[in-house]
Design a protein around this motif. Structure first.
Motif, mmCIF file in Angstrom:
data_model
loop_
_atom_site.group_PDB
_atom_site.id
_atom_site.type_symbol
_atom_site.label_atom_id
_atom_site.label_comp_id
_atom_site.label_asym_id
_atom_site.label_seq_id
_atom_site.Cartn_x
_atom_site.Cartn_y
_atom_site.Cartn_z
ATOM 1 N N VAL A 72 0.855 -1.182 0.000
ATOM 2 C CA VAL A 72 0.000 0.000 0.000
ATOM 3 C C VAL A 72 0.894 1.236 0.000
ATOM 4 C CG1 VAL A 72 -1.715 1.317 1.297
ATOM 5 C CG2 VAL A 72 -1.925 -1.169 1.127
ATOM 6 N N VAL A 73 0.720 2.092 -0.987
ATOM 7 C CA VAL A 73 1.584 3.275 -1.121
ATOM 8 C C VAL A 73 0.905 4.547 -0.634
ATOM 9 C CG1 VAL A 73 2.911 2.282 -3.007
ATOM 10 C CG2 VAL A 73 0.865 3.634 -3.528
ATOM 11 N N GLY A 74 -0.389 4.481 -0.345
ATOM 12 C CA GLY A 74 -1.093 5.658 0.139
ATOM 13 C C GLY A 74 -2.492 5.310 0.590
ATOM 14 N N LEU A 75 -3.073 6.189 1.422
ATOM 15 C CA LEU A 75 -4.406 5.983 1.988
ATOM 16 C C LEU A 75 -5.216 7.267 1.892
ATOM 17 C CD1 LEU A 75 -3.573 4.395 5.471
ATOM 18 C CD2 LEU A 75 -4.475 3.151 3.517
ATOM 19 N N SER A 76 -6.517 7.098 1.900
ATOM 20 C CA SER A 76 -7.399 8.198 2.266
ATOM 21 C C SER A 76 -7.623 8.031 3.763
ATOM 22 C CB SER A 76 -8.721 8.117 1.491
ATOM 23 O OG SER A 76 -9.573 9.159 1.867
ATOM 24 N N ARG A 77 -6.832 8.717 4.572
ATOM 25 C CA ARG A 77 -6.708 8.392 5.993
ATOM 26 C C ARG A 77 -7.876 8.844 6.852
ATOM 27 N NH1 ARG A 77 -0.548 9.329 8.057
ATOM 28 N NH2 ARG A 77 -1.685 10.143 9.865
ATOM 29 N N GLU A 78 -8.645 9.827 6.403
ATOM 30 C CA GLU A 78 -9.704 10.383 7.242
ATOM 31 C C GLU A 78 -10.704 9.319 7.686
ATOM 32 O OE1 GLU A 78 -12.180 13.014 9.356
ATOM 33 O OE2 GLU A 78 -10.066 13.092 8.776
ATOM 34 N N GLY A 79 -11.032 8.388 6.798
ATOM 35 C CA GLY A 79 -12.004 7.355 7.123
ATOM 36 C C GLY A 79 -11.540 6.409 8.213
ATOM 37 N N TRP A 80 -10.249 6.374 8.459
ATOM 38 C CA TRP A 80 -9.713 5.525 9.519
ATOM 39 C C TRP A 80 -9.276 6.382 10.706
ATOM 40 C CZ3 TRP A 80 -5.510 1.175 8.470
ATOM 41 C CH2 TRP A 80 -5.527 0.267 9.522
ATOM 42 N N GLU A 81 -8.280 7.233 10.485
ATOM 43 C CA GLU A 81 -7.742 8.047 11.571
ATOM 44 C C GLU A 81 -8.767 9.041 12.109
ATOM 45 O OE1 GLU A 81 -3.795 10.824 12.431
ATOM 46 O OE2 GLU A 81 -4.527 10.554 10.376
ATOM 47 N N GLY A 82 -9.541 9.662 11.216
ATOM 48 C CA GLY A 82 -10.494 10.677 11.630
ATOM 49 C C GLY A 82 -11.793 10.115 12.165
ATOM 50 N N TRP A 83 -12.360 9.115 11.462
ATOM 51 C CA TRP A 83 -13.654 8.576 11.849
ATOM 52 C C TRP A 83 -13.554 7.587 13.002
ATOM 53 C CZ3 TRP A 83 -16.545 7.265 6.608
ATOM 54 C CH2 TRP A 83 -16.636 8.429 5.837
ATOM 55 N N ARG A 84 -12.458 6.814 13.042
ATOM 56 C CA ARG A 84 -12.319 5.774 14.053
ATOM 57 C C ARG A 84 -10.924 5.838 14.661
ATOM 58 N NH1 ARG A 84 -13.161 0.358 11.788
ATOM 59 N NH2 ARG A 84 -13.382 -0.214 13.967
ATOM 60 N N PRO A 85 -10.654 6.915 15.415
ATOM 61 C CA PRO A 85 -9.300 7.128 15.931
ATOM 62 C C PRO A 85 -8.809 6.030 16.866
ATOM 63 C CG PRO A 85 -10.859 8.684 16.914
ATOM 64 C CD PRO A 85 -11.565 8.018 15.776
ATOM 65 N N ALA A 86 -9.723 5.403 17.606
ATOM 66 C CA ALA A 86 -9.291 4.340 18.516
ATOM 67 C C ALA A 86 -8.787 3.129 17.733
ATOM 68 C CB ALA A 86 -10.437 3.931 19.441
ATOM 69 N N SER A 87 -9.446 2.806 16.630
ATOM 70 C CA SER A 87 -8.984 1.723 15.771
ATOM 71 C C SER A 87 -7.637 2.091 15.138
ATOM 72 C CB SER A 87 -10.016 1.429 14.677
ATOM 73 O OG SER A 87 -9.510 0.522 13.732
ATOM 74 N N TRP A 88 -7.538 3.332 14.665
ATOM 75 C CA TRP A 88 -6.276 3.801 14.088
ATOM 76 C C TRP A 88 -5.136 3.680 15.114
ATOM 77 C CZ3 TRP A 88 -3.882 4.975 9.698
ATOM 78 C CH2 TRP A 88 -2.770 5.826 9.717
ATOM 79 N N ALA A 89 -5.393 4.083 16.354
ATOM 80 C CA ALA A 89 -4.378 4.014 17.395
ATOM 81 C C ALA A 89 -3.980 2.567 17.681
ATOM 82 C CB ALA A 89 -4.883 4.685 18.670
ATOM 83 N N LEU A 90 -4.970 1.674 17.689
ATOM 84 C CA LEU A 90 -4.696 0.255 17.946
ATOM 85 C C LEU A 90 -3.797 -0.338 16.870
ATOM 86 C CD1 LEU A 90 -5.472 -2.293 19.668
ATOM 87 C CD2 LEU A 90 -7.329 -2.653 18.017
ATOM 88 N N PHE A 91 -4.117 -0.067 15.610
ATOM 89 C CA PHE A 91 -3.352 -0.656 14.515
ATOM 90 C C PHE A 91 -1.995 0.013 14.331
ATOM 91 C CE2 PHE A 91 -7.335 -2.666 13.566
ATOM 92 C CZ PHE A 91 -6.995 -3.834 12.886
ATOM 93 N N THR A 92 -1.924 1.316 14.543
ATOM 94 C CA THR A 92 -0.633 1.986 14.378
ATOM 95 C C THR A 92 0.317 1.670 15.530
ATOM 96 O OG1 THR A 92 -1.552 4.018 15.343
ATOM 97 C CG2 THR A 92 -1.497 3.860 12.937
ATOM 98 N N ALA A 93 -0.217 1.350 16.710
ATOM 99 C CA ALA A 93 0.641 0.901 17.801
ATOM 100 C C ALA A 93 1.304 -0.422 17.440
ATOM 101 C CB ALA A 93 -0.173 0.761 19.087
ATOM 102 N N HIS A 94 0.543 -1.267 16.750
ATOM 103 C CA HIS A 94 1.104 -2.546 16.304
ATOM 104 C C HIS A 94 2.002 -2.377 15.089
ATOM 105 C CE1 HIS A 94 1.340 -6.753 15.076
ATOM 106 N NE2 HIS A 94 0.979 -6.356 13.870
ATOM 107 N N ARG A 95 1.601 -1.489 14.169
ATOM 108 C CA ARG A 95 2.339 -1.300 12.915
ATOM 109 C C ARG A 95 2.560 0.202 12.699
ATOM 110 N NH1 ARG A 95 2.978 -4.451 8.040
ATOM 111 N NH2 ARG A 95 3.325 -3.090 6.233
ATOM 112 N N PRO A 96 3.592 0.776 13.311
ATOM 113 C CA PRO A 96 3.813 2.224 13.223
ATOM 114 C C PRO A 96 3.999 2.738 11.797
ATOM 115 C CG PRO A 96 5.132 1.271 14.990
ATOM 116 C CD PRO A 96 4.548 0.123 14.220
ATOM 117 N N SER A 97 4.408 1.881 10.871
ATOM 118 C CA SER A 97 4.643 2.325 9.492
ATOM 119 C C SER A 97 3.371 2.822 8.819
ATOM 120 C CB SER A 97 5.252 1.186 8.660
ATOM 121 O OG SER A 97 4.362 0.075 8.603
#
Length: 375
Positions: A72-97
Motif C-alpha cells: 500500500v503506497v497511500g491511503l485516504s486516511r480520514e475514514g480511519w484516523e479521523g472517523w475511528r481514531p481508537a482503531s487507528w491508534a490500535l493498529f498503528t501501535a502494532h504497525r507504526p509504518s
C-alpha cells in the motif's frame, strides 16, 4: 592451460531473450480481468505491487494479511484516523509504518487530491462504491492516466456484495484462498441466522436504528436500504425507517413514536466530541455505554414505546458495520429481535473472534450492550 570458449553471439542473444521472457512471464501471467462491484471489467495485476487504498482498511488487512500493507503506497486516511481514531491508534501501535503512508485526502470533505494519487504511481486504486461515485470526473481522470480502479462495497450490507467485495480484495492482494474462506465464513454465519428465523415462523418485530453521535437531544441518522437498515433486513427485522429514509438520514420523531418500534438500536463510536453522544467500541466501558444508552430512553415521548417499556433498547458499535466482520451485528440484531431463538449466540465473541482469526490485533471494549443483561 585452460581457456573459456566464447559463447556464440546468436545463441547468447537468444538465451538472454529467453531469460528475459522467463523473468517477465510471471508478471504477464498475473494480469487478470476482474468484474468489480459496479459491474465494470477491470484488468489488474494480481497481486498488485502498488495499491492506493480508499476505505475498508481492516477488511483489506484481514483478507490480504498484514503483509498486504507492504504494497500500500497511500491511503485516504480520514475514514480511519479521523472517523475511528481508537482503531487507528490500535493498529498503528502494532504497525507504526501505517503513520508514514501518504494521505491523499478525503472524498467526503472534497480534499481528495488526484495529483497526490498520480504522484504515488499506484498500479491499482481500491475505492468504496460511495467514493467512486462521488469522485465523478476525477475518477475518469485517474483511469485515463492508466490506473485501474477496483470498486468494492460493504456499505450495501447484502450477502452478494460482501462476498463479491471480499473476493475482489483477494484478487488485488493475491490472497484468493484466504478471501474465499472469509467470504464463506460470512455467508455461513448470516445464513445460519436466517435459517433459524425462517424455521421459527415468528412475526417480524419492528426495529429502529439510529447513529447516536449527536446525543439524545438531537436525532441523527436512521438507516433505510444501507448499513444498519440493511443489517436489520438480514436479521429478520421490520425496519421502521425504510418507508421514510432511502439510505441514511434523520426520521421525524413523531414518525418514530407512531411506528411503535419493539426494538431500538442506538449505535456509537469511541468519539467524545459530543459529550452526550452514544459511546461504543474500543476501550469504552460497559458502564459508560449503559449510562449513555439509558439517556436515549429518556427522550420525550419514548416512554410509551414498546421497546423502551420492555427494556429492548440496545447499543452497538458503529464500526461493527459495513465490514465483512459484521455478521456479528446480524447475530446481535437477530438476538435482540428474537431473544428466545439465539440464547446460545454471543455476538461480541463472534466479533472479537474475527479479529483473532484474521487480524494481528484484538480490540478490547464494548461492542454490543443492552440494559437487561449488560452485554
Amino acid at each position: 592451460m585452460s581457456f573459456t570458449r566464447p559463447f556464440p553471439r546468436p545463441l547468447l542473444t537468444a538465451a538472454l531473450g529467453a531469460l528475459a521472457m522467463g523473468l517477465m512471464a510471471p508478471a504477464f501471467a498475473a494480469k487478470k480481468e476482474v468484474t468489480d462491484i459496479e459491474g465494470r471489467k477491470v484488468t489488474i495485476a494480481s497481486p498488485a505491487k502498488r495499491v492506493l487504498l480508499g476505505f475498508y482498511y481492516e477488511d483489506y488487512m484481514a483478507i490480504g494479511t498484514e503483509k498486504a500493507f507492504d504494497r500500500v503506497v497511500g491511503l485516504s486516511r480520514e475514514g480511519w484516523e479521523g472517523w475511528r481514531p481508537a482503531s487507528w491508534a490500535l493498529f498503528t501501535a502494532h504497525r507504526p509504518s501505517l503513520k508514514k503512508l501518504p494521505d491523499v485526502g478525503d472524498v467526503e470533505t472534497q480534499s481528495f487530491s488526484v495529483d497526490k494519487v498520480l504522484a504515488l504511481r499506484p498500479d491499482v486504486i481500491v475505492l468504496a462504491r460511495w467514493q467512486y461515485r462521488s469522485l465523478g470526473a476525477d475518477a475518469d481522470r485517474l483511469q485515463q492516466a492508466g490506473i485501474p480502479i477496483v470498486v468494492v462495497d460493504y456499505n450495501e450490507e447484502t450477502v452478494a456484495s460482501h462476498v463479491a467485495s471480499t473476493l475482489l480484495i483477494g484478487e488485488v492482494t493475491g490472497q484468493q484462498k484466504r478471501a474465499r474462506k472469509i467470504a464463506d465464513e460470512y455467508r455461513s454465519a448470516v445464513e445460519a441466522v436466517q435459517a433459524r428465523i425462517e424455521q421459527a415462523g415468528l412475526p417480524k418485530p419492528k426495529v429502529y436504528a439510529e447513529f447516536g453521535n449527536k446525543g439524545p437531544s438531537e436525532y441523527s441518522f436512521a438507516y433505510g436500504r444501507s448499513q444498519w437498515g440493511a443489517l436489520i433486513d438480514l436479521a429478520g427485522g421490520d425496519n421502521i425507517a425504510a418507508p421514510y429514509v432511502q439510505y441514511w438520514g434523520p426520521m421525524n420523531p413523531e414518525q418514530i413514536i407512531a411506528a411503535k418500534p419493539e426494538v431500538i438500536l442506538i449505535t456509537g463510536t469511541e468519539s467524545s466530541k459530543v459529550p452526550t453522544a452514544m459511546r461504543m467500541g474500543i476501550d469504552v466501558s460497559r458502564e459508560d455505554a449503559l449510562k449513555r444508552l439509558e439517556s436515549f430512553a429518556q427522550r420525550p415521548g419514548w416512554s410509551s414505546l414498546p421497546a423502551v417499556r420492555s427494556k429492548r433498547i440496545h447499543g452497538a458499535y458503529q464500526g461493527a458495520s459495513r465490514s465483512v466482520a459484521d455478521y456479528a451485528s446480524v447475530q446481535y440484531i437477530a438476538k435482540a429481535a428474537y431473544p428466545s431463538l439465539f440464547q446460545d449466540i454471543d455476538p461480541q465473541a463472534s466479533y472479537l473472534g474475527f479479529y483473532k482469526r484474521w487480524l494481528p490485533v484484538v480490540p478490547r471494549g464494548t461492542f454490543y450492550v443492552e440494559p437487561e443483561t449488560g452485554h
